[in-house]
Design an enzyme around this catalytic site. Structure first.
Site, PDB file in Angstrom:
ATOM      1  N   LYS A   1       1.148  -1.288  -0.115  1.00  0.00           N
ATOM      2  CA  LYS A   1      -0.232   0.145   0.283  1.00  0.00           C
ATOM      3  C   LYS A   1       0.783   1.271   0.283  1.00  0.00           C
ATOM      4  O   LYS A   1       0.268   2.587  -0.723  1.00  0.00           O
ATOM      5  CB  LYS A   1      -1.091   0.518   1.422  1.00  0.00           C
ATOM      6  CG  LYS A   1      -2.457  -1.253   0.979  1.00  0.00           C
ATOM      7  CD  LYS A   1      -2.875  -0.863   2.303  1.00  0.00           C
ATOM      8  CE  LYS A   1      -4.047  -2.722   2.825  1.00  0.00           C
ATOM      9  NZ  LYS A   1      -4.714  -2.805   1.909  1.00  0.00           N
TER      10      LYS A   1
ATOM     11  N   GLU B   1      -3.001   6.744   7.863  1.00  0.00           N
ATOM     12  CA  GLU B   1      -3.532   7.357   7.557  1.00  0.00           C
ATOM     13  C   GLU B   1      -4.249   8.328   8.338  1.00  0.00           C
ATOM     14  O   GLU B   1      -4.476   8.263   9.196  1.00  0.00           O
ATOM     15  CB  GLU B   1      -4.336   6.864   6.016  1.00  0.00           C
ATOM     16  CG  GLU B   1      -3.496   6.706   5.249  1.00  0.00           C
ATOM     17  CD  GLU B   1      -4.766   5.416   4.181  1.00  0.00           C
ATOM     18  OE1 GLU B   1      -3.655   4.774   3.800  1.00  0.00           O
ATOM     19  OE2 GLU B   1      -5.822   4.839   4.657  1.00  0.00           O
TER      20      GLU B   1
ATOM     21  N   HIS C   1     -13.000  -3.924   9.185  1.00  0.00           N
ATOM     22  CA  HIS C   1     -13.403  -2.958   7.543  1.00  0.00           C
ATOM     23  C   HIS C   1     -13.077  -4.016   6.479  1.00  0.00           C
ATOM     24  O   HIS C   1     -12.874  -5.025   6.201  1.00  0.00           O
ATOM     25  CB  HIS C   1     -11.849  -2.687   8.030  1.00  0.00           C
ATOM     26  CG  HIS C   1     -11.574  -2.077   9.014  1.00  0.00           C
ATOM     27  ND1 HIS C   1     -11.916  -0.303   8.618  1.00  0.00           N
ATOM     28  CD2 HIS C   1     -10.637  -2.063   9.897  1.00  0.00           C
ATOM     29  CE1 HIS C   1     -11.411   0.077  10.127  1.00  0.00           C
ATOM     30  NE2 HIS C   1     -10.814  -0.603  10.882  1.00  0.00           N
TER      31      HIS C   1
ATOM     32  N   ARG D   1      -6.824  -8.147  -8.976  1.00  0.00           N
ATOM     33  CA  ARG D   1      -7.329  -9.544  -8.872  1.00  0.00           C
ATOM     34  C   ARG D   1      -8.868  -9.603  -9.855  1.00  0.00           C
ATOM     35  O   ARG D   1      -9.132  -7.871  -9.685  1.00  0.00           O
ATOM     36  CB  ARG D   1      -7.660 -10.277  -8.028  1.00  0.00           C
ATOM     37  CG  ARG D   1      -8.069  -9.400  -6.814  1.00  0.00           C
ATOM     38  CD  ARG D   1      -7.921 -10.517  -5.386  1.00  0.00           C
ATOM     39  NE  ARG D   1      -7.495  -9.505  -3.706  1.00  0.00           N
ATOM     40  CZ  ARG D   1      -9.057  -9.256  -2.702  1.00  0.00           C
ATOM     41  NH1 ARG D   1     -10.344  -9.114  -3.965  1.00  0.00           N
ATOM     42  NH2 ARG D   1      -8.480  -8.394  -2.980  1.00  0.00           N
TER      43      ARG D   1
END
Ligand code: ADP
Ligand code: ADP
Ligand code: MG
Length: 654
Positions: A116, A200, A235, A297
């Site tokens: 990420k 973040e 999440h 994917r």
């Protein structure tokens, strides 16, 4: 087109790929572990190869064995499904080196998006908006904490190698940072073998909106509009839909442009998803979305896109991987109607969505869609199959389409109400409650919705008298094998000969129930229940509840709720009730990660006692009642389902 492909996966996605391959005249090879020897995907494929024992590390993650299986069976290409090896660039290299085709992007594209932090830096360069935060290499806690302060709380700590919501912690206050960081690192290390994180900004009123993209080997890339996956717990996505409710033309244009830019920046080939986080605090604004990550994917929720764009994404995958150009241009891809997907899981929503195991003794889905809608059930299991602790506990995906959102949502509710699963704890009622939630129905969704409404969404009303009576009636026939949908007829054969009367003992949760079932000469029944319940006459019922009998249990279905009663075996003398109050057992197999109490401690109900890691997620195990601990498990212990984790000092024994 390929003549034969191997599918390096299991469950519903393997079955789904096989269906499209068959449609295209492509032969299929399944791979399977010990636990999956009789699995549906093995039965559906033309051929199947055993690749190892049940743990994924010894089977579905063994790239070498999978490539060997492809070579041995003459498959030309490998479809990875999702999860497992689907985003592993080393596997792609292995496949390619063996002279086979990987049905997916290049190893280089996967590497570019695999972590990420690196992906965010790359997207920044390409001009795609990214979530403000720290995604550098340094990992000292002091530095990360100061970055968090700079970014401004609340922040989100994420595993850079993350996926499936693992290794992620929201932190609201500086004081909680260090503990959250440890938790995220532990989970990341266990799930991905990499404990590096990024920090973040936690976006306000976040909505998860993602764009399906598709590229070919000739430099073209198109998008298939967006999906909204904001209904999440831990999440993880619960119900997904397309298009996103309240989407504006300006935001859609900005997001799909950014997604195609992202795909082209890495010469993307095949199906991919660009996930964005959207700040919906002031409605949907074209400058309030940021790149989160790219999944290189096919995505679990791809069917909702297929429903609204009328394409088969797996067909596109096979065509593009075999060297064809994109089957359609952007102009030819249009949106029509609305679609939902609900993920049916073996899990206990009321206990923090704890994954469950069990044998699906009874499994029924509706076979027809309600008026004006279409349904598609993507299941990887059939009745009698087991949900094992080895793999993801997803049972099926229920996908519906309607001409507009209200029609589709109505069809989803109807589908859930007609779904029957017995043998494991499932989330059907939770999904139905979410589908009926007023905010959800209004399209007012954000990722915090489930958390805010959790209590209401997971509460199951106590069974009514008619439900208990149906359970008692079904239990009178508990010795007979197989489920029956109609307990009321189960005894009718006897009724002609004599008046049958039987005492039935049942248990629902903590409650013991005593019933007397009497068959009358007219073929009807009376079930007399002990207080607080009342007697129920079958001829007073307007509808006969559906029930399923399975070893030691009866499940009564009422809409999406399955009420499961234990039917104690009168011959067994095990004192389960006594054992339950004196000790706390592992709800599922796992690893004891952290122990927070010691023998001799007085604890109060709800107090966290230990963390059990199961299915790569951490589960907090709390005290079920006030008490004093006599004995507690140790950190690092590998426990199986039912192992005593904590023993309490019996009353008066202190
Ligand atoms: P997506 O991002 O595709 O919408 P999630 O991230 O919620 O979906 O879940 C995908 C992840 O869940 C996969 O990366 C994999 O780790 C896991 N997973 C779920 N179901 C399966 C399955 N049937 N087989 C393998 N992995 C699965
Ligand atoms: P994973 O690889 O586990 O899917 P993601 O980065 O896609 O990780 O994030 C998973 C989920 O966490 C998102 O769908 C969203 O609900 C939430 N999330 C991620 N980043 C943020 C953020 N910056 N602010 C708020 N929520 C976020
Ligand atoms: Mg994600």
């Amino acid at each position: 087109m390929f003549g034969k492909i191997l599918i390096a996966n299991r469950g519903e996605i393997a079955c789904r790929v096989i269906r499209t391959a068959r449609k295209l005249g492509v032969r299929t090879v399944a791979v399977y572990s010990d636990a999956d020897a009789r699995a549906l995907h093995v039965e559906m494929a033309d051929e199947a190869v055993h690749i190892g024992p049940s743990p994924v590390g010894e089977s579905y993650l063994r790239g070498d064995r999978i490539v060997a299986a492809a070579l041995a069976t003459g498959a030309e290409a490998i479809h990875p499904g999702y999860g497992f090896l689907s985003e592993n660039p080393d596997f792609v290299d292995l496949v390619t080196a063996a002279g086979l085709v990987f049905i997916g992007p290049s190893a280089a594209s996967i590497r570019a998006m695999g972590l990420k932090d690196a992906a965010k830096r790359l997207m920044e360069t390409a001009g795609v908006p990214v979530v403000p935060g720290y995604h550098g290499a340094a990992q000292e806690i002091v530095l990360l904490a100061s970055k968090a302060r700079e970014i401004g709380y609340p922040v989100l700590i994420k595993a850079r190698a993350g996926g499936g919501g693992k290794g992620m912690r929201r932190v609201d206050r500086p004081d909680d940072f260090s503990e959250a960081l440890s938790g995220a690192r532990r989970e990341a290390k266990a799930a991905f073998g990499d404990d590096r994180v990024l920090v973040e900004k936690y976006v306000d009123k976040p909505r998860h909106i993602e764009v399906q993209v598709f590229g070919d080997n000739f430099g073209s890339a198109v998008h298939f509009y967006e999906r909204d996956c904001s209904a999440q717990r831990r999440h993880q996505k619960v119900i997904e839909e397309a298009p996103a409710p309240g989407m504006t033309p300006a935001l859609r244009k900005a997001m799909t442009d950014a997604a195609v830019t992202a795909a082209k920046a890495i010469n993307y080939s095949g199906a991919g998803t660009i996930e964005f986080i959207v700040d919906a605090s002031q409605g949907l604004k074209a400058d309030r979305f940021w790149f989160m990550e790219m999944n290189t994917r096919l995505q679990v929720e791809h069917p909702v896109t297929e429903m609204v764009t009328d394409v088969d994404l797996v067909e596109w995958q096979l065509r593009v991987a075999s060297g064809e150009k994109l089957p359609k241009t952007q102009d030819e891809i249009t949106l029509s109607g609305h679609a939902f997907e609900a993920r049916l899981y073996a899990e206990d929503a009321a206990k923090g969505f704890l994954p469950a195991t069990g044998t699906l003794h009874h499994l029924k889905f509706p076979d027809a869609a309600p008026e004006g809608a279409a349904i598609r059930i993507e299941a990887g299991v059939r009745a009698g199959d087991a949900i094992s602790p080895f793999y993801d506990p997803m049972i099926a995906k229920l996908v519906v389409h309607g001409k507009d959102r209200a029609t589709a949502l109505g069809a989803l509710r109807e589908t859930l109400a007609r779904t029957e699963v017995a043998g494991s704890i499932v989330n059907t009622a939770f999904l139905a409650a979410l589908a009926a939630d007023a905010d959800f129905a209004a399209g007012d969704v954000d990722t915090g919705l489930i958390g805010r409404h959790q209590e209401a969404l997971t509460a199951i009303p106590a069974p009514g008298d008619e439900t208990v009576a149906a359970a008692a009636l079904a239990a009178t026939d508990a010795g007979a094998p197989g489920p029956t949908a109609d307990p009321w007829s189960a005894l009718s054969g006897y009724a002609h000969f004599h008046t049958l009367s039987r005492r039935i003992r049942l248990r629902y949760g903590e409650e013991n129930i005593l019933a007397r079932v009497s068959a009358r000469p007219d073929g009807r029944f009376q079930v007399a229940l002990e207080a607080p319940h009342d007697a129920v006459n079958t001829h007073d019922l307007r509808t006969m509840p559906h029930t399923a009998r399975w070893p030691g249990h009866v499940t009564v279905f009422e809409g999406a709720v399955g009420y499961t009663f234990t039917v104690p075996d009168p011959l067994a003398r095990a004192d389960e009730a006594g054992a339950a109050s004196g000790s706390l057992r592992a709800p599922m197999p796992g690893l004891v990660k952290l122990v927070r109490a010691a023998a001799g401690d007085a604890v109060i109900k709800g107090q966290p006692l230990l963390i059990l890691e199961a299915m790569k997620m951490e589960h907090m195990i709390a005290a079920p009642h006030d008490g004093v601990i006599a004995e507690i498990t140790t950190e690092g212990a590998q426990v199986s389902d039912g192992t005593v984790l904590v023993r309490f000092v019996e009353d008066g024994q202190v």
